[in-house]
Write a protein that holds these residues in place. Structure first.
Motif, PDB file in Angstrom:
ATOM      1  N   GLY A 119       0.818  -1.075   0.111  1.00 52.43           N
ATOM      2  CA  GLY A 119       0.023  -0.156   0.031  1.00 52.43           C
ATOM      3  C   GLY A 119       0.678   1.174  -0.046  1.00 52.43           C
ATOM      4  N   ALA A 120       2.138   1.166   0.182  1.00 52.91           N
ATOM      5  CA  ALA A 120       2.902   2.257   0.081  1.00 52.91           C
ATOM      6  C   ALA A 120       2.989   2.930  -1.227  1.00 52.91           C
ATOM      7  CB  ALA A 120       4.428   1.980   0.525  1.00 52.91           C
ATOM      8  N   ASP A 121       3.207   4.312  -1.195  1.00 47.82           N
ATOM      9  CA  ASP A 121       3.446   5.073  -2.565  1.00 47.82           C
ATOM     10  C   ASP A 121       4.974   4.757  -2.972  1.00 47.82           C
ATOM     11  OD1 ASP A 121       3.894   6.920  -4.489  1.00 47.82           O
ATOM     12  OD2 ASP A 121       2.661   8.415  -3.490  1.00 47.82           O
ATOM     13  N   LYS A 122       5.189   4.016  -4.015  1.00 50.89           N
ATOM     14  CA  LYS A 122       6.514   3.785  -4.480  1.00 50.89           C
ATOM     15  C   LYS A 122       7.297   4.743  -4.752  1.00 50.89           C
ATOM     16  CE  LYS A 122       5.326  -1.133  -5.487  1.00 50.89           C
ATOM     17  NZ  LYS A 122       5.550  -2.164  -6.454  1.00 50.89           N
ATOM     18  N   GLY A 123       6.642   5.832  -5.484  1.00 48.53           N
ATOM     19  CA  GLY A 123       7.086   7.075  -5.917  1.00 48.53           C
ATOM     20  C   GLY A 123       7.573   8.018  -4.816  1.00 48.53           C
ATOM     21  N   ALA A 124       6.774   7.991  -3.747  1.00 45.93           N
ATOM     22  CA  ALA A 124       7.083   8.659  -2.607  1.00 45.93           C
ATOM     23  C   ALA A 124       8.197   8.049  -1.610  1.00 45.93           C
ATOM     24  CB  ALA A 124       5.913   8.924  -1.653  1.00 45.93           C
ATOM     25  N   VAL A 125       8.264   6.847  -1.677  1.00 47.77           N
ATOM     26  CA  VAL A 125       9.398   5.904  -1.077  1.00 47.77           C
ATOM     27  C   VAL A 125      10.646   6.130  -1.535  1.00 47.77           C
ATOM     28  CG1 VAL A 125      10.169   3.675  -0.168  1.00 47.77           C
ATOM     29  CG2 VAL A 125       7.722   4.301  -0.132  1.00 47.77           C
ATOM     30  N   LEU A 126      10.745   6.396  -2.986  1.00 47.22           N
ATOM     31  CA  LEU A 126      11.942   6.284  -3.849  1.00 47.22           C
ATOM     32  C   LEU A 126      12.447   7.714  -3.320  1.00 47.22           C
ATOM     33  CD1 LEU A 126      14.026   5.681  -6.005  1.00 47.22           C
ATOM     34  CD2 LEU A 126      12.304   6.675  -7.668  1.00 47.22           C
ATOM     35  N   ALA A 127      11.568   8.775  -3.334  1.00 46.99           N
ATOM     36  CA  ALA A 127      12.034  10.150  -2.961  1.00 46.99           C
ATOM     37  C   ALA A 127      12.673  10.066  -1.606  1.00 46.99           C
ATOM     38  CB  ALA A 127      11.038  10.998  -3.040  1.00 46.99           C
ATOM     39  N   ASP A 128      11.966   9.504  -0.771  1.00 45.86           N
ATOM     40  CA  ASP A 128      12.495   9.263   0.737  1.00 45.86           C
ATOM     41  C   ASP A 128      13.848   8.570   0.745  1.00 45.86           C
ATOM     42  OD1 ASP A 128      10.262  10.561   1.749  1.00 45.86           O
ATOM     43  OD2 ASP A 128       9.149   9.024   2.252  1.00 45.86           O
ATOM     44  N   LEU A 129      13.991   7.620  -0.059  1.00 43.82           N
ATOM     45  CA  LEU A 129      15.179   6.874   0.002  1.00 43.82           C
ATOM     46  C   LEU A 129      16.374   7.726  -0.492  1.00 43.82           C
ATOM     47  CD1 LEU A 129      14.223   3.297  -1.578  1.00 43.82           C
ATOM     48  CD2 LEU A 129      15.481   3.875   0.685  1.00 43.82           C
ATOM     49  N   GLU A 130      16.182   8.577  -1.637  1.00 44.24           N
ATOM     50  CA  GLU A 130      17.205   9.251  -2.140  1.00 44.24           C
ATOM     51  C   GLU A 130      17.457  10.446  -1.112  1.00 44.24           C
ATOM     52  OE1 GLU A 130      14.882  10.704  -5.520  1.00 44.24           O
ATOM     53  OE2 GLU A 130      15.848   9.305  -6.913  1.00 44.24           O
ATOM     54  N   LYS A 131      16.502  10.727  -0.158  1.00 48.38           N
ATOM     55  CA  LYS A 131      16.656  11.878   0.806  1.00 48.38           C
ATOM     56  C   LYS A 131      17.726  11.314   1.737  1.00 48.38           C
ATOM     57  CE  LYS A 131      14.617  15.123   3.655  1.00 48.38           C
ATOM     58  NZ  LYS A 131      13.246  15.929   4.205  1.00 48.38           N
ATOM     59  N   ALA A 132      17.113  10.043   2.319  1.00 52.66           N
ATOM     60  CA  ALA A 132      17.919   9.176   3.296  1.00 52.66           C
ATOM     61  C   ALA A 132      19.648   8.896   2.994  1.00 52.66           C
ATOM     62  CB  ALA A 132      17.206   7.951   3.432  1.00 52.66           C
ATOM     63  N   LEU A 133      19.599   8.910   1.530  1.00 51.27           N
ATOM     64  CA  LEU A 133      21.093   8.481   1.199  1.00 51.27           C
ATOM     65  C   LEU A 133      21.650   9.832   0.642  1.00 51.27           C
ATOM     66  CD1 LEU A 133      20.363   5.166  -0.830  1.00 51.27           C
ATOM     67  CD2 LEU A 133      21.480   5.394   1.598  1.00 51.27           C
ATOM     68  N   GLU A 134      21.341  11.051   1.043  1.00 55.82           N
ATOM     69  CA  GLU A 134      22.035  12.224   0.416  1.00 55.82           C
ATOM     70  C   GLU A 134      23.414  12.240   1.177  1.00 55.82           C
ATOM     71  OE1 GLU A 134      19.552  15.324   1.841  1.00 55.82           O
ATOM     72  OE2 GLU A 134      18.512  15.549   0.042  1.00 55.82           O
ATOM     73  N   ALA A 135      23.562  11.933   2.203  1.00 57.47           N
ATOM     74  CA  ALA A 135      25.036  11.876   2.741  1.00 57.47           C
ATOM     75  C   ALA A 135      26.153  10.996   2.242  1.00 57.47           C
ATOM     76  CB  ALA A 135      25.123  11.505   4.297  1.00 57.47           C
ATOM     77  N   TYR A 136      25.164  10.200   1.136  1.00 55.74           N
ATOM     78  CA  TYR A 136      26.299   9.016   0.473  1.00 55.74           C
ATOM     79  C   TYR A 136      26.302   9.268  -1.027  1.00 55.74           C
ATOM     80  CZ  TYR A 136      25.921   7.118   5.086  1.00 55.74           C
ATOM     81  OH  TYR A 136      26.153   7.041   6.510  1.00 55.74           O
ATOM     82  N   PRO A 137      26.632  10.478  -1.389  1.00 60.68           N
ATOM     83  CA  PRO A 137      26.341  10.826  -2.962  1.00 60.68           C
ATOM     84  C   PRO A 137      26.950   9.711  -3.902  1.00 60.68           C
ATOM     85  CG  PRO A 137      28.102  12.233  -2.161  1.00 60.68           C
ATOM     86  CD  PRO A 137      27.376  11.407  -0.885  1.00 60.68           C
ATOM     87  N   GLN A 138      27.780   8.676  -3.544  1.00 63.10           N
ATOM     88  CA  GLN A 138      28.372   7.857  -4.356  1.00 63.10           C
ATOM     89  C   GLN A 138      27.577   6.632  -4.491  1.00 63.10           C
ATOM     90  OE1 GLN A 138      28.744   8.009  -1.245  1.00 63.10           O
ATOM     91  NE2 GLN A 138      29.679   6.146  -0.138  1.00 63.10           N
ATOM     92  N   LEU A 139      26.461   6.538  -3.930  1.00 58.68           N
ATOM     93  CA  LEU A 139      25.654   5.450  -4.104  1.00 58.68           C
ATOM     94  C   LEU A 139      24.564   5.992  -5.028  1.00 58.68           C
ATOM     95  CD1 LEU A 139      24.968   4.270  -0.334  1.00 58.68           C
ATOM     96  CD2 LEU A 139      26.501   3.544  -1.813  1.00 58.68           C
ATOM     97  N   MET A 140      23.944   5.005  -5.846  1.00 63.03           N
ATOM     98  CA  MET A 140      22.899   5.129  -6.875  1.00 63.03           C
ATOM     99  C   MET A 140      21.726   4.280  -6.142  1.00 63.03           C
ATOM    100  SD  MET A 140      22.814   3.108 -10.204  1.00 63.03           S
ATOM    101  CE  MET A 140      22.434   1.510  -9.319  1.00 63.03           C
ATOM    102  N   VAL A 141      20.476   5.051  -6.246  1.00 66.47           N
ATOM    103  CA  VAL A 141      19.296   4.292  -5.787  1.00 66.47           C
ATOM    104  C   VAL A 141      18.304   4.264  -6.840  1.00 66.47           C
ATOM    105  CG1 VAL A 141      18.482   6.349  -4.791  1.00 66.47           C
ATOM    106  CG2 VAL A 141      17.430   4.165  -4.281  1.00 66.47           C
ATOM    107  N   LYS A 142      17.760   3.380  -7.389  1.00 61.59           N
ATOM    108  CA  LYS A 142      16.872   3.039  -8.660  1.00 61.59           C
ATOM    109  C   LYS A 142      15.756   2.289  -8.493  1.00 61.59           C
ATOM    110  CE  LYS A 142      19.742   5.358 -11.859  1.00 61.59           C
ATOM    111  NZ  LYS A 142      19.436   6.461 -12.265  1.00 61.59           N
TER     112      LYS A 142
END
Length: 849
Positions: free
Chosen positions: A680-703
């Protein structure tokens, strides 16, 4: 006398040979430029390695299995430096820390600092060395735990200077201030360099007080080999030592593999362009021989022998080849300079002084002269067969029916062999399929070239059949003109056919690669998100940040563990085990042929069917696994996986808990993370939250899955763009061939054009005739090229089906673009010839011989 006649003939027709000369120049320039660029790049790296290598480099003995595991840097005790320094003949021994696993980030922009060309980011300790690759040109060496020295090129690109902040990301984040800028003494091969003081480098990069190597410099009383022997005798078998020569060879070999690939790929396209240029030269000399029929007949009538006429035409070809090759070498030097500047723009600084070895002129003249002579041979032979009576005729004798019968028989046989090879290849795989497709491609290409003139009448009646209806008399004249000399039309179209066939064939393969990968992702991947770490392992804190992100139901950790497998038949296989959590079965659907996926991550191991069949393995059979340094365990086969899936083929899956037992808990970091969204989660919103959670690790790629598919497509598109770019030269030469044929054809038909103008053909209609001829020739080549390219691409896809290319996709957009593009090519190629034809003086044209 022969040379004088040939020279006069050459210069009398010099403007008719200009485009042929340009084709030779372009082909030779590509060859010469490639060789000079390769020599310059190789020389640049050789100078760098020779000037910076120590007399002896001591490090931990390489474990043939475990070395190279992500996150595991081989180290040696700090006492090694003092022990080696005490050896006779040693002037100084310097402990060095150097790793390529750390990531440099600009905290102000949160962007990664470093090369984008594949070159490494090297982080280590600053130590004054007799042969340091860099020197500090502003600021000072790092002092204390918060200072860092950065190389000048990286600092310039990232707009950093003294006092700027730089973050180093390892398992944790460490912030430093730039205290110094270091400049390369020789050249920067593209790497980014950052230096800390020794104690800080050991703590941040290694997590222990150790070195990665000890660099030894002798006092001149002993050779490098003597220093090596003494050091190894004192240190024991846990260490290895490499002399300066061995270090240089190792480094040169690693760089040379990439440079060799570039060299041979570019030379391959250069040879293709030279082959296409050969068609242009054949046409040029054939038309010149036709136009000089009366001249050659008169030469024969006054005593010239067949061999003299033959040699005269070949001598003209030799002059053309030598002149074109000479100009091509000069153009090649300019091309090499351009390539060096291009490398500089992407971060690889090469020596500006070009390395021109003896191989450059030898190979360049060999290509230019031999291709030209080979192409001129057939027209020269045809010229030698002109009889003195031909001097009384306006045109050469038509092609003998017997020659057409021979051409038909040979062409049909070669094409049939090629078609049979392609059919057999489509049902084969591996080396056999590759060999058959190679034979098929070559044979069908040669067959199409041979049969081209014979296909002209039938195919051009179809292609040109609408011209009279659409364009009236101009269309009818254009159709008949291109059918008047089938050999010339076929040869001109063949040059374009080759380039377009490779374009279409490559497009079929790459489109099928993307479609197959996309289909396999949709079928096999259940994970909603993929997090990748690049060169370095994913920091533990980043994995925890992903797991804590709202809307994430679970994560799956994946590690790559180097190992050597020994099957019951005694065969040893070096590979990387893919170790993952049990959640892997929730995020992926393994194509299990026998056994269970759950068993793989509960103490078992998976093998694919190809490996199982080769070693007669079944579920339950034991496989001995060695991790290096004496660490071994036995793991039973828990599942055999079907092949034909790019995601799983050739991989060996097991559980993290299993390899943890074999490695005594010393696990490498995570190489990839997979995450699933909560129900039931909004997958687009979760992706945005993941990108925000990994802001301190710019070497990582999240897709997400869509982004992952787009990434694969973009990677394939980059490869295809490079192929198209290199094929551009071939197509340019082919277009020159069309221009050349039309231009010489206009000269050949001067009287005819004058008569047509005299009976009422307008300049506009005449220009239209020439343009339509060009378009029909280009379309003829495009149709043949598209047909060949589709056959090659479809067959190659079948051969590679077992390697994961199990979805065939025909890029209709590319085929349509090729056909439409051929019309544009025809129109562009006809601009100058049409303009010249329309400007002819009517009376002068009628009076022309």
């Amino acid at each position: 006398m022969l040379l004088k006649t040939s020279l006069r003939s050459f210069f009398a027709h010099k403007w008719r040979l200009v485009l042929s000369l340009l084709a030779v120049v372009l082909s030779v320039a590509f060859v010469a430029g490639t060789l000079v660029f390769y020599n310059t790049a190789t020389s640049t790296f050789d100078k760098l390695f020779a000037s910076t290598a120590s007399d002896l480099s001591v490090s931990r003995a390489e474990d043939e299995i475990a070395d190279g595991a992500p996150g595991q840097v081989p180290t040696i005790p700090v006492g090694t430096a003092a022990k080696v320094a005490a050896e006779p003949g040693v002037k100084v021994a310097i402990g060095q820390v150097m790793t390529s696993d750390a990531t440099l980030v600009d905290p102000a922009t949160n962007k990664v600092i470093g090369p984008t060309t594949g070159a490494p980011t090297l982080t280590g300790n600053w130590a004054d060395s007799p042969r340091n690759s860099v020197e500090i040109t502003s600021g000072h060496a790092p002092q204390g735990g918060d200072q860092l020295v950065l190389d000048a090129d990286t600092a310039e690109k990232a707009h950093l200077g003294l006092g700027s902040k730089v973050r180093i990301i390892t398992d944790a984040n460490h912030d430093f201030t730039v205290s110094g800028i270091a400049t390369f003494r020789t050249t920067n091969p593209g790497a980014a360099l950052a230096f800390l003081d020794t104690a800080t480098a050991q703590q941040v990069l290694l997590g222990t007080e150790a070195y990665t190597s000890v660099e030894v410099f002798g006092d001149g009383t002993r050779t490098d080999e003597q220093l090596k022997t003494a050091a190894l005798a004192d240190l024991g078998s846990d260490f290895q030592a490499k002399t300066a020569a061995e270090q240089k060879k190792e480094n040169s070999d690693s760089v040379g593999s990439f440079l060799n690939f570039m060299k041979y790929a570019m030379l391959g396209f250069a040879v293709l362009a030279a082959g296409v240029g050969g068609f242009l030269i054949v046409n040029t000399f054939s038309m010149l021989v036709t136009q000089r029929t009366r001249e050659i007949g008169l030469l024969r009538a006054i005593g010239g022998s067949r061999s003299q006429v033959n040699r005269s035409v070949l001598t003209e070809g030799l002059i053309l080849g030598v002149l074109g090759s000479t100009l091509g070498i000069g153009a090649g030097l300019g091309l090499a300079l351009g390539m060096i500047q291009l490398m500089k723009a992407v971060g690889m600084n090469l020596d500006a002084s070009l390395e021109v070895t003896w191989t450059v002129p030898v190979v360049s003249y060999a290509v230019g002269v031999l291709v030209t002579l080979f192409a001129a041979f057939v027209p020269a032979r045809r010229a030698s067969r002109i009889t003195p009576m031909a001097a009384l005729l306006d045109h050469a004798a038509p092609v003998e029916p017997r020659a057409n019968r021979i051409r038909t028989a040979v062409g049909s046989l070669v094409t049939a062999v090629g078609a049979a090879a392609l059919v057999l290849a489509a049902s084969s795989s591996g080396a056999t399929g590759g060999l058959l497709i190679g034979v098929g491609v070559l044979a069908t290409l040669v067959g199409a070239v041979i049969l081209g003139p014979l296909l002209v009448s039938g195919l051009l009646r179809l292609l040109g059949g609408t011209l009279p209806a659409l364009f009236g008399p101009a269309g009818r004249l254009a159709q008949r003109n291109v059918m008047r000399n089938p050999r010339r039309t076929g040869s001109t179209a063949a040059a374009l056919m080759i380039g377009l066939a490779v374009v279409v064939g490559a497009s079929v393969i790459t489109s099928s690669m993307v479609s197959s990968a996309t289909a396999q992702i949709e079928k096999s991947v259940g994970a909603d998100y993929i997090v990748g770490g690049g060169r370095a392992p994913i920091p533990a804190a980043a994995a925890e940040a992903v797991e804590r992100t709202p809307g994430v139901d679970h994560i799956t950790r994946q590690k790559e563990v180097p190992a050597e497998l020994t099957t019951p038949d005694g065969t040893r296989t070096k590979t990387d085990l893919v170790a993952a959590d049990p959640n892997f079965t929730r995020d992926f659907r393994l194509p299990v042929a026998s056994g269970t996926a759950e068993g793989v991550f509960d103490g078992g191991l998976s093998v694919d069917r190809k490996f199982a069949d080769a070693h007669h393995l079944e579920v339950g059979d034991p496989i001995a696994v060695a991790y290096g340094e004496g660490r071994t365990q036995t793991i039973p086969v828990a599942a055999v996986l079907e092949t034909g899936n790019q995601l799983f083929d050739g991989s060996f899956f097991t559980g993290i808990s299993t390899v943890s037992t074999g490695l005594n808990g010393q696990l490498p970091g995570d190489s990839t993370l997979f995450a699933g969204a909560s129900a039931g989660a909004d997958k687009g919103a979760v992706l945005a939250d993941l990108e925000k959670a990994l802001e301190a690790y710019p070497q990582l790629m999240v897709k997400d899955q869509a982004g992952y598919k787009d990434m694969i497509k973009s990677q394939v598109d980059q490869l295809l763009s490079m192929v198209y770019g290199l094929l551009g030269l071939t197509i340019v030469v082919a277009v020159l061939g069309v221009v050349n044929t039309l231009a010489l054809s206009v000269i050949e038909r001067t009287r005819e054009i004058g008569l047509l103008r005299a009976i009422g053909l307008s300049r506009r209609q005449l220009r239209r005739v020439v343009r339509l001829e060009s378009v029909v020739i280009a379309l003829f080549g495009a149709v043949l090229g598209s047909a060949l390219g589709l056959a090659w691409g479809v067959t190659a896809r079948s051969v590679l089906a077992d390697n994961g290319l199990n979805v065939l996709t025909v890029p209709t957009g590319t085929v349509v673009t090729v056909l439409v593009g051929s019309v544009v090519i025809g129109l562009v190629a006809a601009l100058v010839p049409a303009f010249r034809a329309a400007r002819m003086n009517v009376l002068a044209a009628i009076a022309s011989d």
